[in-house]
Scaffold this motif. Sequence first.
Motif, PDB file in Angstrom:
ATOM      1  N   SER A  44     -37.198  80.453   1.225  1.00 34.13           N
ATOM      2  CA  SER A  44     -38.322  79.769   0.594  1.00 34.13           C
ATOM      3  C   SER A  44     -38.927  80.680  -0.465  1.00 34.13           C
ATOM      4  O   SER A  44     -38.755  81.895  -0.430  1.00 34.13           O
ATOM      5  N   CYS A  46     -42.014  82.437  -2.108  1.00 30.44           N
ATOM      6  CA  CYS A  46     -43.353  82.904  -1.763  1.00 30.44           C
ATOM      7  C   CYS A  46     -44.055  83.327  -3.053  1.00 30.44           C
ATOM      8  O   CYS A  46     -43.413  83.709  -4.026  1.00 30.44           O
ATOM      9  N   ARG A  47     -45.361  83.278  -3.040  1.00 32.76           N
ATOM     10  CA  ARG A  47     -46.144  83.671  -4.212  1.00 32.76           C
ATOM     11  C   ARG A  47     -45.805  85.092  -4.678  1.00 32.76           C
ATOM     12  O   ARG A  47     -45.837  85.389  -5.865  1.00 32.76           O
ATOM     13  N   GLU A  66     -37.985  85.647   1.766  1.00 32.70           N
ATOM     14  CA  GLU A  66     -38.378  84.831   2.922  1.00 32.70           C
ATOM     15  C   GLU A  66     -37.141  84.004   3.263  1.00 32.70           C
ATOM     16  O   GLU A  66     -36.902  82.979   2.623  1.00 32.70           O
ATOM     17  N   LEU A 169     -39.511  80.270   7.017  1.00 26.83           N
ATOM     18  CA  LEU A 169     -40.929  80.481   6.682  1.00 26.83           C
ATOM     19  C   LEU A 169     -41.583  81.547   7.566  1.00 26.83           C
ATOM     20  O   LEU A 169     -42.629  82.090   7.212  1.00 26.83           O
ATOM     21  N   CYS A 172     -41.947  85.423   6.270  1.00 24.37           N
ATOM     22  CA  CYS A 172     -43.087  85.998   5.524  1.00 24.37           C
ATOM     23  C   CYS A 172     -44.346  85.170   5.731  1.00 24.37           C
ATOM     24  O   CYS A 172     -45.147  85.442   6.625  1.00 24.37           O
ATOM     25  N   GLY A 173     -44.556  84.136   4.914  1.00 25.39           N
ATOM     26  CA  GLY A 173     -45.862  83.480   4.792  1.00 25.39           C
ATOM     27  C   GLY A 173     -46.523  82.994   6.070  1.00 25.39           C
ATOM     28  O   GLY A 173     -47.679  83.340   6.349  1.00 25.39           O
ATOM     29  N   THR A 200     -49.668  78.465   1.606  1.00 28.81           N
ATOM     30  CA  THR A 200     -49.064  78.578   2.938  1.00 28.81           C
ATOM     31  C   THR A 200     -49.686  79.716   3.742  1.00 28.81           C
ATOM     32  O   THR A 200     -49.897  79.590   4.945  1.00 28.81           O
ATOM     33  N   VAL A 201     -50.028  80.809   3.055  1.00 26.39           N
ATOM     34  CA  VAL A 201     -50.619  81.946   3.767  1.00 26.39           C
ATOM     35  C   VAL A 201     -51.990  81.569   4.331  1.00 26.39           C
ATOM     36  O   VAL A 201     -52.243  81.700   5.537  1.00 26.39           O
ATOM     37  N   ARG A 367     -44.608  75.226   0.523  1.00 28.90           N
ATOM     38  CA  ARG A 367     -43.351  75.961   0.432  1.00 28.90           C
ATOM     39  C   ARG A 367     -42.223  75.055  -0.051  1.00 28.90           C
ATOM     40  O   ARG A 367     -42.072  73.934   0.425  1.00 28.90           O
TER      41      ARG A 367
END
Length: 372
Positions: A44, A46-47, A66, A169, A172-173, A200-201, A367
């Motif tokens: 996925s 991630c920022r 991720e 997922l 990480c997030g 998502t975080v 995501r």
Amino acid sequence: SSFPAVLTCKAAVAWGPGQPLVIEEVEVSPPQPMEIRVKVVSTSLCRSDLSAWETQAIFPRIFGHEASGVVESVGPGVTEFSEGDHVLTLFTGECKTCRHCTSGKSNMCQVLGLERKGVMHSDQKTRFSIKGKPIYHYCAVSSFSEYTVVHSGCAVKVSLAVPLEKICLLSCGVAAGLGAAWNVADISEGSTVVIYGLGTVGLSVAQGAKVRGASKIIGVDINPEKSEIAKTFGITHFVNPKECSESIQQVINRITDGGADYAFECIGDTGMITTALQSCCQGWGLTVTLGVPKVNPELTAHYGILLSGRTLRGSLFGGWKPKSDLPSLVDMYTKKEIQIDEYITHNISFEDINQAFTLMKEGKCLRCVIHL
Ligand code: APR
Ligand code: ZN
């Protein structure tokens, strides 16, 4: 089995900052001592991938951190993994022997911690090349490739029964958010929580707060489209700073009778840390930072904010020891004790990976899962 050889596969290569990724044929080295080569199944966006792609200087590079996949081959000395094992990759590893790994107080491994130079921990070299020219890694994971090489301490084995296209997922997030709520803040029942940034975080912090029985979970976001979806993760009050006539901290202080018990910064904007501190209560208010700023990394705050008893705590990966702790989160997902699927707003094929970058830049996704 025979010793693994170099293989060629497709990878999404970033040639320069902000430039669309290009699917290229890359050579992937065999895994070196204590490394494994992984066939990536799902990854996925991630920022942090997006921020690094926009702002960092190390190119050409393969981003992505991720991810989930299947072990294709193992390097010399690896006994923990074998071909066919399912794994999650870890952007911050766990060697299990260093001072931090054995402290019982930290997940900041001294050997396999966050890698910032675009190379492998062990020899400061890359495992990717195009016609012999090195292509750099990201966080020693580089999952935007059909195959990647990671240190065996930067992967964790998961059951063959769990869907890899969902649990990436947790790499990480989602894990970072849940861990910030449970390990770092240790949110108590009935408490009040304010979360800055509902990606998502932030929405994983919300899920963690809801599980702990927080009485009010206030979400702050400048994107009005986050209001509806945020409710499904436990947000009880939505605040859009652009629609407030008073300061955000005034709004939060009013809703919480003098400041929240816990505040979380999940944007990656250090200016918001001061706001977060001002919106948690005197005496015991705790602000936890999860965001990774891309510009202006310095913090400024009036010392009186801390003098009055507030605490500011940082955390990486929600305080989880990645290898030791992730299996329990995978278990919770299997038992439907935590939500993951709900954060997946888009499924994208590998060829269309640039769409994921566009969707995230425009604030149109939580995501995007990229299927290799
Ligand atoms: N005030 C309030 N909300 C903001 C602001 C702001 N000034 N700026 C951005 N936001 C919101 C966005 O609208 C978005 O909903 O913050 C949210 C960030 O979410 P994502 O971009 O989806 O990012 P996410 O993957 O959740 O990561 C958040 O944690 O791991 C780090 O590098 C990551 O710093 C990033 C942060
Ligand atoms: Zn260690």
